[in-house]
Design a protein around this motif. Structure first.
Motif, PDB file in Angstrom:
ATOM      1  N   ALA A  53      30.687  22.109  -8.547  1.00  0.00           N
ATOM      2  CA  ALA A  53      29.893  23.233  -8.030  1.00  0.00           C
ATOM      3  C   ALA A  53      30.256  23.544  -6.578  1.00  0.00           C
ATOM      4  O   ALA A  53      30.058  24.675  -6.128  1.00  0.00           O
ATOM      5  N   ILE A  54      30.783  22.561  -5.857  1.00  0.00           N
ATOM      6  CA  ILE A  54      31.266  22.839  -4.502  1.00  0.00           C
ATOM      7  C   ILE A  54      32.378  23.880  -4.557  1.00  0.00           C
ATOM      8  O   ILE A  54      32.399  24.845  -3.787  1.00  0.00           O
ATOM      9  N   ASP A  55      33.307  23.700  -5.497  1.00  0.00           N
ATOM     10  CA  ASP A  55      34.413  24.648  -5.651  1.00  0.00           C
ATOM     11  C   ASP A  55      33.905  26.022  -6.063  1.00  0.00           C
ATOM     12  O   ASP A  55      34.274  27.040  -5.478  1.00  0.00           O
ATOM     13  N   SER A  56      33.068  26.055  -7.089  1.00  0.00           N
ATOM     14  CA  SER A  56      32.625  27.355  -7.609  1.00  0.00           C
ATOM     15  C   SER A  56      31.784  28.103  -6.580  1.00  0.00           C
ATOM     16  O   SER A  56      31.951  29.318  -6.399  1.00  0.00           O
ATOM     17  N   GLN A  57      30.907  27.397  -5.862  1.00  0.00           N
ATOM     18  CA  GLN A  57      30.103  28.060  -4.831  1.00  0.00           C
ATOM     19  C   GLN A  57      30.980  28.598  -3.708  1.00  0.00           C
ATOM     20  O   GLN A  57      30.765  29.708  -3.200  1.00  0.00           O
ATOM     21  N   ALA A  58      32.000  27.832  -3.334  1.00  0.00           N
ATOM     22  CA  ALA A  58      32.899  28.275  -2.273  1.00  0.00           C
ATOM     23  C   ALA A  58      33.699  29.500  -2.705  1.00  0.00           C
ATOM     24  O   ALA A  58      33.834  30.476  -1.959  1.00  0.00           O
ATOM     25  N   PHE A  59      34.235  29.478  -3.926  1.00  0.00           N
ATOM     26  CA  PHE A  59      35.032  30.612  -4.398  1.00  0.00           C
ATOM     27  C   PHE A  59      34.170  31.849  -4.637  1.00  0.00           C
ATOM     28  O   PHE A  59      34.646  32.977  -4.477  1.00  0.00           O
ATOM     29  N   ILE A  60      32.915  31.667  -5.029  1.00  0.00           N
ATOM     30  CA  ILE A  60      32.003  32.809  -5.166  1.00  0.00           C
ATOM     31  C   ILE A  60      31.778  33.454  -3.800  1.00  0.00           C
ATOM     32  O   ILE A  60      31.829  34.680  -3.649  1.00  0.00           O
ATOM     33  N   GLN A  61      31.531  32.623  -2.788  1.00  0.00           N
ATOM     34  CA  GLN A  61      31.315  33.143  -1.433  1.00  0.00           C
ATOM     35  C   GLN A  61      32.571  33.827  -0.897  1.00  0.00           C
ATOM     36  O   GLN A  61      32.499  34.891  -0.283  1.00  0.00           O
ATOM     37  N   LEU A  62      33.718  33.208  -1.134  1.00  0.00           N
ATOM     38  CA  LEU A  62      34.984  33.780  -0.675  1.00  0.00           C
ATOM     39  C   LEU A  62      35.190  35.159  -1.294  1.00  0.00           C
ATOM     40  O   LEU A  62      35.589  36.113  -0.609  1.00  0.00           O
ATOM     41  N   PHE A  63      34.915  35.272  -2.585  1.00  0.00           N
ATOM     42  CA  PHE A  63      35.105  36.547  -3.274  1.00  0.00           C
ATOM     43  C   PHE A  63      34.124  37.605  -2.770  1.00  0.00           C
ATOM     44  O   PHE A  63      34.522  38.733  -2.455  1.00  0.00           O
ATOM     45  N   LYS A  64      32.841  37.251  -2.678  1.00  0.00           N
ATOM     46  CA  LYS A  64      31.818  38.240  -2.322  1.00  0.00           C
ATOM     47  C   LYS A  64      31.884  38.651  -0.851  1.00  0.00           C
ATOM     48  O   LYS A  64      31.704  39.835  -0.520  1.00  0.00           O
ATOM     49  N   SER A  65      32.135  37.698   0.032  1.00  0.00           N
ATOM     50  CA  SER A  65      32.052  37.986   1.465  1.00  0.00           C
ATOM     51  C   SER A  65      33.378  38.367   2.104  1.00  0.00           C
ATOM     52  O   SER A  65      33.386  38.937   3.200  1.00  0.00           O
ATOM     53  N   TYR A  66      34.481  38.059   1.437  1.00  0.00           N
ATOM     54  CA  TYR A  66      35.788  38.348   2.032  1.00  0.00           C
ATOM     55  C   TYR A  66      36.651  39.231   1.126  1.00  0.00           C
ATOM     56  O   TYR A  66      37.075  40.304   1.538  1.00  0.00           O
ATOM     57  N   CYS A  67      36.878  38.809  -0.112  1.00  0.00           N
ATOM     58  CA  CYS A  67      37.769  39.576  -0.997  1.00  0.00           C
ATOM     59  C   CYS A  67      37.213  40.964  -1.288  1.00  0.00           C
ATOM     60  O   CYS A  67      37.911  41.969  -1.130  1.00  0.00           O
TER      61      CYS A  67
END
Length: 422
Positions: free
Chosen positions: A391-405
């Motif tokens: 869940a550390i990975d998935s939460q980080a990638f969700i944030q990366l996608f929503k806030s940056y990508c």
């Protein structure tokens, strides 16, 4: 041209730093471009420069046009009184500060056109994840560092929402926890409806019924607007109970059933099922905040957040509608969702509230012990061979996608910067 690109140019000094000249002819030497300020105020702080023979330390403000200084009303803002350099793409107007011209550096004639073209080509891609084709060449250390950064950002954002709500609840942690958990039970489809329900049915009144599971159900279903009719004997009994409790606790007018969404949901996700699960959880865990913050074992948390449903809801997914097969409790994926989206943020919020890092450490440890989420965003990363294990990975990638990508903030992302710096 956009300011994000100009921030990148200045931060990494992407121009010939020899023989720099200001718009009025003075020589400029940059010792340190400053710390990038992500809050309000000038764009860079604690910069160190030399204009002709004089060294300066202070703030740097960046604009596309020099006239933007006045358009943004900086001339009336005391926060900009210590600006020592104005960096602009286009010098179209002389700007004054305290009756003196602000030293200004124009960038458009000193930036490599190839770099501009590379950035514009990157940012105009129609891919949702702009760096998808170039990601395999990015340093693993850069990726890991960015993921660690956005994980903290995500936890702090969620924690801030809980802390903001806590202020409105007079620092009542049980009330704030009840609201956060209820919103989670709504998931994305009925989240707003659950939030509305907690406004109409505060924890301070609901907890008075916790000793009796049927009374807890009656209050939740009644205030949610599901007891205006009676399709079977059980619903009728809840209706009678609610009418009594509504008068006793002086509750406001209840919601109406159309405020809840059933369409395109599997029966297991119907709001009626979620309300029944919430009622059972609250009945079995009256001191919700204490349990969620003090219990370190996932096995113990499971006992509190996955208790057996009441007999009626084991066999029904709506009033008068029986399930094809019985179910006993909250599903495994829903339980893990609650741990990720309620318990971990709650621990992070309490860590900030108490200034005790042990609760933040526990939030991270909790996420590390859970499997990665499987949703639309994590599947997008999977399509480009990015694996999420916990869940550390998935939460980080969700944030990366929503806030940056999604926001095309590649130049505020370490991964995007490495790609552009090649």
């Amino acid at each position: 041209m956009d300011e994000q690109f100009l921030h990148y140019i200045w931060k990494y000094q992407k121009f010939d730093q020899n023989k720099l000249k200001l718009t009025e002819g003075q020589s400029l030497m940059v010792y340190y471009p400053g710390n990038h300020n992500q809050d309000s105020g000038p764009d860079f702080e604690e910069a160190r420069i030399k204009i002709d023979a004089i060294e300066w330390a202070g703030q740097v403000e960046i604009h596309i046009n020099s006239s933007d200084w006045n358009h943004h009303n900086h001339q009336h803002d005391p926060a900009y009184e210590n600006v020592i350099l104005h960096v602009v793409w286009n010098y179209d107007s002389e700007i004054h500060l305290n009756d003196e011209a602000i030293p200004t550096l124009e960038l458009k004639s000193i930036i490599d056109p190839g770099l501009i073209e590379k950035y514009q080509k990157h940012i105009r891609s129609n891919q949702e994840i702009l760096c998808s084709s170039q990601l395999p060449g990015v340093s693993p250390l850069t990726i890991r560092g960015m993921l660690d950064r956005v994980l903290v950002e995500r936890l702090e954002e969620k924690a801030s929402r809980i802390l903001n709500d806590l202020q409105y609840r007079k620092n009542d942690w049980e009330e704030a926890t009840y609201r956060a958990l209820s919103a989670n039970f709504g998931f994305s489809t009925n989240k707003e409806a659950f939030i509305r329900l907690t406004e109409l049915l505060p924890f301070s009144k609901l907890k008075k019924a916790f000793q009796n599971e049927k009374s807890t159900e009656a209050l939740l279903f009644g205030q949610a607007g599901f007891l205006n009719e009676a399709k079977d004997e059980y619903q009728d009994s809840l209706k009678s109970e609610f009418q009594f409790l509504q008068k006793k606790f002086q509750l406001p007018e209840s919601m109406v059933k159309p405020q809840w969404k059933f369409g395109k949901l599997r029966p297991a996700n119907f709001p009626t099922v979620r309300l029944a699960q919430l009622a059972t959880t609250l009945h079995n865990t009256p001191k919700l905040f204490t349990i969620l913050t003090q219990t370190e074992s996932i096995k113990e948390l499971k006992e509190h957040l996955r208790p057996p449903l009441s007999p009626y809801w084991r066999a029904h997914y709506d009033f008068g509608k029986e399930r094809e097969r019985t179910t006993r409790q909250v599903g495994k994926s829903s339980f893990e969702n609650i741990l990720i989206n309620t318990v971990a943020p709650l621990l992070a919020a309490y860590s900030k509230y108490t200034a005790d890092s042990i609760f933040m450490d526990r939030a991270v440890e909790l996420l590390e012990s859970l499997p990665a989420e499987n949703n639309r965003i994590t599947r997008k990363w999977g399509e480009i061979d990015v694996n999420t294990k916990t869940a550390i990975d998935s939460q980080a990638f969700i944030q990366l996608f929503k806030s940056y990508c999604q926001k095309r903030k590649c130049l505020q992302c370490n991964i995007g910067v490495e790609i552009l710096n090649r």
